[in-house]
Scaffold this active site. Sequence first.
Site, PDB file in Angstrom:
ATOM      1  N   LYS A 138     -35.916 -15.143  -8.072  1.00  0.00           N
ATOM      2  CA  LYS A 138     -35.587 -14.487  -6.800  1.00  0.00           C
ATOM      3  C   LYS A 138     -35.538 -15.512  -5.674  1.00  0.00           C
ATOM      4  CE  LYS A 138     -36.589 -10.238  -6.277  1.00  0.00           C
ATOM      5  NZ  LYS A 138     -36.108  -8.903  -6.284  1.00  0.00           N
ATOM      6  N   ASP A 152       0.833  -1.201   0.000  1.00  0.00           N
ATOM      7  CA  ASP A 152       0.000   0.000   0.000  1.00  0.00           C
ATOM      8  C   ASP A 152       0.867   1.251   0.000  1.00  0.00           C
ATOM      9  OD1 ASP A 152      -2.020  -1.721   0.147  1.00  0.00           O
ATOM     10  OD2 ASP A 152      -2.729  -1.161   2.154  1.00  0.00           O
ATOM     11  N   LYS A 153       1.960   1.177   0.759  1.00  0.00           N
ATOM     12  CA  LYS A 153       2.831   2.348   0.885  1.00  0.00           C
ATOM     13  C   LYS A 153       3.448   2.702  -0.468  1.00  0.00           C
ATOM     14  CE  LYS A 153       6.314   4.788   3.197  1.00  0.00           C
ATOM     15  NZ  LYS A 153       6.895   5.285   2.003  1.00  0.00           N
ATOM     16  N   ARG A 197     -29.633   3.973 -13.615  1.00  0.00           N
ATOM     17  CA  ARG A 197     -30.772   3.461 -14.376  1.00  0.00           C
ATOM     18  C   ARG A 197     -31.857   4.529 -14.517  1.00  0.00           C
ATOM     19  NH1 ARG A 197     -35.629   0.847 -13.645  1.00  0.00           N
ATOM     20  NH2 ARG A 197     -36.051  -0.650 -15.282  1.00  0.00           N
ATOM     21  N   TYR A 244     -23.325  -7.164 -18.593  1.00  0.00           N
ATOM     22  CA  TYR A 244     -24.060  -7.038 -19.846  1.00  0.00           C
ATOM     23  C   TYR A 244     -23.314  -6.082 -20.767  1.00  0.00           C
ATOM     24  CZ  TYR A 244     -28.325  -6.416 -22.723  1.00  0.00           C
ATOM     25  OH  TYR A 244     -29.241  -6.384 -23.738  1.00  0.00           O
ATOM     26  N   CYS A 263     -36.780   9.038  25.958  1.00  0.00           N
ATOM     27  CA  CYS A 263     -36.731   9.336  27.383  1.00  0.00           C
ATOM     28  C   CYS A 263     -36.002  10.676  27.501  1.00  0.00           C
ATOM     29  CB  CYS A 263     -35.954   8.260  28.125  1.00  0.00           C
ATOM     30  SG  CYS A 263     -35.492   8.794  29.777  1.00  0.00           S
ATOM     31  N   SER A 271     -35.912  -3.830 -17.095  1.00  0.00           N
ATOM     32  CA  SER A 271     -35.718  -4.716 -15.948  1.00  0.00           C
ATOM     33  C   SER A 271     -36.038  -6.137 -16.391  1.00  0.00           C
ATOM     34  CB  SER A 271     -36.590  -4.273 -14.790  1.00  0.00           C
ATOM     35  OG  SER A 271     -37.921  -4.318 -15.200  1.00  0.00           O
ATOM     36  N   LEU A 272     -35.918  -7.065 -15.480  1.00  0.00           N
ATOM     37  CA  LEU A 272     -36.147  -8.467 -15.821  1.00  0.00           C
ATOM     38  C   LEU A 272     -37.452  -8.944 -15.219  1.00  0.00           C
ATOM     39  CD1 LEU A 272     -32.591  -9.864 -15.014  1.00  0.00           C
ATOM     40  CD2 LEU A 272     -33.584  -9.535 -17.273  1.00  0.00           C
ATOM     41  N   CYS A 294     -35.433   4.479  33.915  1.00  0.00           N
ATOM     42  CA  CYS A 294     -35.409   5.512  34.953  1.00  0.00           C
ATOM     43  C   CYS A 294     -36.809   5.996  35.325  1.00  0.00           C
ATOM     44  CB  CYS A 294     -34.546   6.692  34.518  1.00  0.00           C
ATOM     45  SG  CYS A 294     -35.317   7.684  33.229  1.00  0.00           S
ATOM     46  N   LYS A 347     -27.669 -12.823  -9.280  1.00  0.00           N
ATOM     47  CA  LYS A 347     -28.354 -11.528  -9.380  1.00  0.00           C
ATOM     48  C   LYS A 347     -27.838 -10.675  -8.227  1.00  0.00           C
ATOM     49  CE  LYS A 347     -32.914  -9.467 -10.040  1.00  0.00           C
ATOM     50  NZ  LYS A 347     -32.758  -8.362  -9.127  1.00  0.00           N
ATOM     51  N   PHE A 402       2.247   1.990  -3.334  1.00  0.00           N
ATOM     52  CA  PHE A 402       1.165   2.512  -4.170  1.00  0.00           C
ATOM     53  C   PHE A 402       0.943   3.993  -3.855  1.00  0.00           C
ATOM     54  CE2 PHE A 402      -3.201   3.474  -5.233  1.00  0.00           C
ATOM     55  CZ  PHE A 402      -3.393   2.834  -6.453  1.00  0.00           C
ATOM     56  N   ASP A 403       0.843   4.293  -2.555  1.00  0.00           N
ATOM     57  CA  ASP A 403       0.599   5.680  -2.144  1.00  0.00           C
ATOM     58  C   ASP A 403       1.720   6.606  -2.609  1.00  0.00           C
ATOM     59  OD1 ASP A 403      -1.688   4.856  -0.998  1.00  0.00           O
ATOM     60  OD2 ASP A 403      -0.933   4.850   1.065  1.00  0.00           O
ATOM     61  N   CYS A 453     -40.096   5.446  30.865  1.00  0.00           N
ATOM     62  CA  CYS A 453     -38.798   4.834  30.575  1.00  0.00           C
ATOM     63  C   CYS A 453     -38.573   3.604  31.462  1.00  0.00           C
ATOM     64  CB  CYS A 453     -37.678   5.860  30.807  1.00  0.00           C
ATOM     65  SG  CYS A 453     -36.034   5.161  30.585  1.00  0.00           S
ATOM     66  N   CYS A 465     -30.484   9.116  33.281  1.00  0.00           N
ATOM     67  CA  CYS A 465     -30.977   7.802  32.857  1.00  0.00           C
ATOM     68  C   CYS A 465     -29.749   6.931  32.516  1.00  0.00           C
ATOM     69  CB  CYS A 465     -31.886   7.999  31.644  1.00  0.00           C
ATOM     70  SG  CYS A 465     -32.539   6.483  30.986  1.00  0.00           S
ATOM     71  N   GLU A 467     -26.368 -16.726 -13.926  1.00  0.00           N
ATOM     72  CA  GLU A 467     -25.536 -15.744 -13.214  1.00  0.00           C
ATOM     73  C   GLU A 467     -26.152 -15.403 -11.876  1.00  0.00           C
ATOM     74  OE1 GLU A 467     -25.409 -12.252 -15.653  1.00  0.00           O
ATOM     75  OE2 GLU A 467     -24.961 -13.446 -17.430  1.00  0.00           O
ATOM     76  N   ASP A 489     -27.388  -7.656  -5.746  1.00  0.00           N
ATOM     77  CA  ASP A 489     -28.397  -6.773  -5.167  1.00  0.00           C
ATOM     78  C   ASP A 489     -27.779  -5.428  -4.793  1.00  0.00           C
ATOM     79  OD1 ASP A 489     -30.782  -5.921  -4.208  1.00  0.00           O
ATOM     80  OD2 ASP A 489     -30.723  -7.079  -2.353  1.00  0.00           O
TER      81      ASP A 489
HETATM   82  S1  IVH Z   1     -29.107  -8.337 -16.796  1.00  0.00           S
HETATM   83  C1  IVH Z   1     -32.007  -6.624 -19.917  1.00  0.00           C
HETATM   84  N1  IVH Z   1     -27.708  -9.568 -14.973  1.00  0.00           N
HETATM   85  O1  IVH Z   1     -31.392  -6.887 -11.783  1.00  0.00           O
HETATM   86  C2  IVH Z   1     -31.271  -7.321 -18.852  1.00  0.00           C
HETATM   87  N2  IVH Z   1     -29.183  -7.852 -14.256  1.00  0.00           N
HETATM   88  O2  IVH Z   1     -34.507  -6.400 -12.908  1.00  0.00           O
HETATM   89  C3  IVH Z   1     -30.438  -6.431 -18.078  1.00  0.00           C
HETATM   90  N3  IVH Z   1     -29.111  -7.425 -11.848  1.00  0.00           N
HETATM   91  O3  IVH Z   1     -31.814  -3.763 -13.232  1.00  0.00           O
HETATM   92  C4  IVH Z   1     -30.067  -6.890 -16.729  1.00  0.00           C
HETATM   93  N4  IVH Z   1     -27.570  -8.920 -11.362  1.00  0.00           N
HETATM   94  O4  IVH Z   1     -29.832  -4.063 -11.728  1.00  0.00           O
HETATM   95  C5  IVH Z   1     -28.632  -8.621 -15.213  1.00  0.00           C
HETATM   96  N5  IVH Z   1     -26.355 -10.726 -13.491  1.00  0.00           N
HETATM   97  C6  IVH Z   1     -27.263  -9.781 -13.719  1.00  0.00           C
HETATM   98  C7  IVH Z   1     -27.807  -8.992 -12.691  1.00  0.00           C
HETATM   99  C8  IVH Z   1     -28.783  -8.042 -13.000  1.00  0.00           C
HETATM  100  C9  IVH Z   1     -28.371  -7.959 -10.880  1.00  0.00           C
HETATM  101  C10 IVH Z   1     -30.132  -6.361 -11.616  1.00  0.00           C
HETATM  102  C11 IVH Z   1     -30.027  -5.183 -12.538  1.00  0.00           C
HETATM  103  C12 IVH Z   1     -31.369  -5.070 -13.210  1.00  0.00           C
HETATM  104  C13 IVH Z   1     -32.242  -5.944 -12.367  1.00  0.00           C
HETATM  105  C14 IVH Z   1     -33.226  -6.673 -13.232  1.00  0.00           C
END
Ligand code: IVH
Length: 679
Positions: free
Chosen positions: A323, A46-47, A148, A237, A435, A95-96, A420, A127, A49-50, A417, A441, A125, A129
């Site tokens: 999910k 790290d050093k 998005r 993607y 409280c 979205s999916l 107290c 998903k 790098f810094d 409380c 307290c 893959e 979060d």
């Molecule tokens: S593909 C058109 N792959 O899930 C397809 N999405 O509702 C584009 N997400 O908004 C998304 N992991 O934020 C894709 N391996 C993954 C993902 C992923 C998380 C999220 C992404 C998207 C939401 C889908």
Amino acid sequence: MKTRNFVFQSIEFRYMTIKEQINQLRAELHQHNYNYYVLNAPTISDKEFDDMMRQLQDLEKAHPEYMDTNSPTMRVGSDINKDFRQVYHQYPMLSLGNTYSEDEVSDFYERVKKALNEEFEICCELKYDGTSISLTYEDGKLIRAVTRGDGEKGDDVTDNVKTIRSIPLVLHGNYPPSFEIRGEILMPWNVFEELNREKEAREEPLFANPRNAASGTLKLQNSAIVASRKLDAYLYYLLGNPLPSDGHYENLMAASQWGFKISEHMKKTHSLQEIFDYIKYWDIERKNLPVATDGIVLKVNSLRQQRNLGYTAKSPRWAIAYKFQAERALTRLNQVTYQVGRTGAITPVANLDPVQLSGTIVKRASLHNADIIEGLDLHIGDMVYVEKGGEIIPKITGVDKNARILVGEKVKFITHCPECGSKLIRYEGEAAHYCPNETACPPQIKGKIEHFISRKAMNIDGLGPETVDMFYRQGLIKDTADLYQLRTNNIIGLERMGQKTADNIIKSIEASKQVPFERVLFALGIRFVGETVAKKIAKSFHDIDELAHADIETLTSIDEIGGKIAQSIVSYFKNPANQSLIERLKASGLQFKRNEEDLSGYTDKLAGQTIVISGTFVRHSRDEYKTLIEKNGGKNSGSISGKTSFILAGDNMGPSKLEKAHKLGIRMVNEDEFLSMLS
Ligand code: IVH
């Protein structure tokens, strides 16, 4: 960890032109970033790098003509406030479709099979979060990062995204000249937990889960804070024309060669059974990942087949999300107890029959506040659903009313409380009960002492919550001022308290007498007076007496001190218990006066002026200009309005700011003019 000599230390480096040196350092730093944040395999310390980073910063400062917005130095962020520009996505961010059962996954598979009527592969893959992001690269350089938003257009958060070390600013290898890549920005669990611990110490509301923390962080106005939050990103993607391959999986593998962080857990599958196995495996194994996931994404791998399948109005027909079920358990509510926090906030806690949930045994769950209890219509003895979801603390999400055979007593929020006996109060617009007995307290007293000794306050080493609790139980300390009356003899011989430990504690208490005024102010634990507010106040008053006599009007005239903070300060000093505490702390020799030396160089040349800094500068950094403005009595502001006195304008000012400034007829001052105003 391997170390090696750098090119920059070698003789060749000295014979390079400045530009070559800068380029060399940039290339090396990009590579080390990639090794560390993407490959997880650093090759330097790290050093080292810094040191390299500092060398590059110095060169760039001395030679602004070689400025590059994708230099590794840009990763530290800036503290300039800016409104985010809205940008249209080249391809909408859809979205999916979500599924929750094996049956629905099987329906998806059959639909695809029927529509394609040929062999196909499904890429499985995780998903992730977090919060999704679209990155645009041109000629191997990151040029834009957009959230998005509503799917059509999002916020341009490029400056913030540049602080994320696992996102490459410049690419290597054989990348297409122009493309977009999408992925998820995440806050790793350990960073999230640490951030919440810090927030708790500062009495700020906690983030409920890493997703909220990541998206909240990405929208911060100050990219220097974003940089400190250690976000991470996985890309999933690739879009553009041309792309390296017809395979989605293969494209991402290519992208990983260009420097992107791509999940190692993608898998191409050829049957429903393989998909189910993947789901089953990751439903368990995901608990060992450093980041949050909430499901699995299934994608038809061939881009040609994806095009054949096409899209519905909202989502692709070639992909679907499965999910994971939020883990939920049913158990009996035996009792509701109430905890008192250091601010006096009361938290109701459900005491449950122990039940297994996400690998741990849950006996207690938060009920948050009186409204939640009322909304659930809780009765003692009810069978309740407990969920962990993405949250850290389990919560009660429902009651199985069918299981109510004998209806127990209705849960009613306490009025006094539990520690107290004081009557609780509820501030207008707040969900929590408090409280009000701040000075007597017990949990509030102990909490105040813990805050007082904490690192960012008086920094008294060797005293943790347990020791504070023990000293309190022994009657040795009843408030913070009592700490300064402690002597080695009083504490030696107590539980785990040898001569050395005792000496260290007393030494550390003694040393805290040198802690400057601003931190002493923070340490007092006045409600709403955090570190930054304490700093502002310390600059505006000579000593604590002046502050204690300030009225609301004086306080609110200070930049960033609003009515709520001012009111809290006034009430604090009105309380006779606080007045006598401060007298005793004063008598012990704490710093209750501003150090006048800190104020050298202060003038009032910019008094009453509100200044917006915009663009890039040659003579000083933005931070230095900010300090100069404050030191000379001016006020920094992030956005242009009718109140702006002038704009300290550097090069490359953003077009929207320029337009607004022209529209409002606001004066532009360049850096030379500005410096001569102050000289
Ligand atoms: S593909 C058109 N792959 O899930 C397809 N999405 O509702 C584009 N997400 O908004 C998304 N992991 O934020 C894709 N391996 C993954 C993902 C992923 C998380 C999220 C992404 C998207 C939401 C889908």
